[in-house]
Design a protein around this motif. Structure first.
Motif, PDB file in Angstrom:
ATOM      1  N   THR A 106      41.976  31.681  32.369  1.00  0.00           N
ATOM      2  CA  THR A 106      43.071  32.657  32.430  1.00  0.00           C
ATOM      3  C   THR A 106      42.666  33.989  31.814  1.00  0.00           C
ATOM      4  O   THR A 106      43.076  35.048  32.287  1.00  0.00           O
ATOM      5  N   ARG A 107      41.842  33.954  30.758  1.00  0.00           N
ATOM      6  CA  ARG A 107      41.421  35.211  30.130  1.00  0.00           C
ATOM      7  C   ARG A 107      40.549  36.017  31.080  1.00  0.00           C
ATOM      8  O   ARG A 107      40.726  37.241  31.220  1.00  0.00           O
ATOM      9  N   THR A 110      42.683  37.517  33.912  1.00  0.00           N
ATOM     10  CA  THR A 110      43.511  38.628  33.452  1.00  0.00           C
ATOM     11  C   THR A 110      42.692  39.904  33.308  1.00  0.00           C
ATOM     12  O   THR A 110      43.074  40.968  33.810  1.00  0.00           O
ATOM     13  N   ALA A 209      49.122  42.598  38.646  1.00  0.00           N
ATOM     14  CA  ALA A 209      48.407  42.094  37.472  1.00  0.00           C
ATOM     15  C   ALA A 209      49.370  41.803  36.324  1.00  0.00           C
ATOM     16  O   ALA A 209      49.236  40.791  35.627  1.00  0.00           O
ATOM     17  N   ARG A 213      50.039  38.020  34.749  1.00  0.00           N
ATOM     18  CA  ARG A 213      49.825  37.669  33.338  1.00  0.00           C
ATOM     19  C   ARG A 213      51.061  37.022  32.730  1.00  0.00           C
ATOM     20  O   ARG A 213      50.957  36.115  31.877  1.00  0.00           O
TER      21      ARG A 213
END
Length: 437
Positions: A106-107, A110, A209, A213
């Motif tokens: 996920t990091r 993102t 985006a 997130r």
């Protein structure tokens, strides 16, 4: 009852405590299954990320005729603004996927989508074509963090029976992003030129985006690993040594080369004689991407029923039929032909990418990264080759090139008997039974 594909893990050894026979076992939550709230959040988040990726990746595709005029470039030279982005993504996707093994899926996703959107805003103010190409190259590197990592994230967080549908919805997001990006680009370019168009698409991607997130669930089945260069090389050799995976990578490249050829040079054809369409109308034609939204999700269901080989054969045949329909110089043939071709391409991409996730027994991020690298190399290399055919012979040359690619795709898919969901599930059950015995 435990859903198939779920896993249980205990606490780390340093933190574990004795468990009494009557105490409930601490269990990691099940993978997201179709119908659950988590599954819906995963689908919407990855759908929006796919939208942002495809909108940004091909921002300049509709603008190629304007870039040719503004910077006095040939169609093949102007197409470098697309090719360098897809090429940079293809080169960077494997190193970035290795990084995701350390810092998390996920990091990486993102950072990827936010950085790509911001670089898009900078590209709108490029003073010359060389600067635009440099920024588009960096944008391709930034975008590399999303596709392979997203596929690995889905394979880890979604149960096996629901993976095909989830992957299809992610690919559907790609088609919506491609369509929406082209629509916004076409209308914005008519209003304020190519710079305004790039700003508009970049702001749209930035909004996607932000929502991504907020929605994306954290990884629950990801375990960080310090993958070394030697381990990565071994994993890549293992995947490339699998004949089925090699063919799936080739299929991704072939489908994307065909698709990129048609859409790279479509604008030149429709803006010129005998069509003479305005920029906004050419952009509006990209609503055809909706065909990909439906076909990619339908491909997931078709794979479950008929297997990957039959689905990929059907996708190649549909893509070839669509290319043939675009030959007459009349919109009554060109538009339906583009619909059929787009449906075939997205179905083939959805089926091949889902097969990679099922086929890989380890290093799924690297397996997906190799697929994405091959896929975008298809655009980066196949598009310019198709451009040579288009420049030399006209639209006939581009169509013949697409037909040749589809023919090779049928050959590549022929041995893929064991990559369907049923054979893979059967092998998993066989191994589990042997272990239990």
């Amino acid at each position: 009852m435990i859903r198939d594909g779920s896993t249980f893990t205990g606490m780390p050894a340093a933190e574990s405590a004795p468990v009494s026979p009557t105490a409930p076992s601490p269990a990691v939550p099940l993978r997201h299954a179709r119908g659950s709230a988590g599954y819906r959040r995963v689908n919407l988040a990855l759908f929006l990320a796919g939208c942002a990726t495809f909108a940004l990746l091909y921002t300049t595709q509709t603008l190629l005729p304007q870039l040719s005029e503004r910077f006095a470039l040939s169609p093949a030279a102007a197409s470098m603004s697309v090719s360098v982005t897809t090429g940079a993504l293809a080169v960077a996707v494997i190193p970035v996927s290795m990084l995701s093994e350390r810092v998390g899926r996920t990091r990486i996703m993102t950072v990827s989508v936010f950085a790509a959107a911001l670089l898009g805003l900078l590209a709108a103010f490029a003073p010359d074509f060389g600067t635009l190409v440099a920024l588009r190259t960096l944008q391709g590197v930034a975008l590399a963090g999303l596709p392979a990592t997203a596929m690995a994230y889905l394979a880890e967080e979604v149960e096996g029976a629901s993976l095909g549908a989830a992957m299809g919805l992610y690919v559907a997001g790609n088609s919506i992003g491609g369509m929406g990006g082209r629509l916004v680009t076409g209308f914005a370019a008519d209003l304020g030129g190519w710079r305004t168009a790039i700003v508009a698409v970049s702001l749209l991607a930035l909004a996607c985006a932000v929502v991504f997130r907020l929605l994306v669930p954290p990884s629950r089945h990801f375990a960080p690993s310090g993958v070394t260069g030697r381990e990565l090389a071994g994993t890549l050799r293992s995947h490339l040594g699998d004949p089925a995976l090699r063919r799936l990578y080739a299929l991704g490249m072939l489908f994307m080369a065909a698709f990129g050829t048609v859409y790279n040079y479509l604008g030149y054809r429709l803006l010129g004689r005998p069509f003479n369409l305005p920029e906004s109308v050419v952009g509006a034609i990209f609503v055809i991407y909706l065909a990909g939204t439906f076909s990619s999700t339908a491909a997931g269901r078709m794979v479950g029923r008929f297997g990957h080989r039959a689905t990929l054969w059907a996708a190649a045949a549909v893509t070839a039929a669509g290319a043939l329909l675009t030959l007459p110089d009349h919109l009554a043939f060109v538009v339906p032909g583009l619909i059929v071709l787009t449906a075939g391409f997205f179905a083939g991409h959805a089926a091949a990418s889902a097969a990679v996730g099922l086929r890989a027994r380890h290093g799924r991020a690297q397996a997906s990264a190799l697929y994405i690298a091959a896929y975008y190399l298809g655009s980066s290399l196949g598009g310019p080759v198709g451009g040579v055919a288009f420049h030399a012979v006209g639209w006939w040359g581009a169509v013949v090139f697409v037909l040749a690619l589809c023919t090779v795709a049928v050959w590549a898919a022929a041995p893929l008997k064991s990559t369907g969901t049923a054979p893979v599930a059967a092998s998993v059950r066989t191994r589990a039974a042997a272990k239990a015995a």
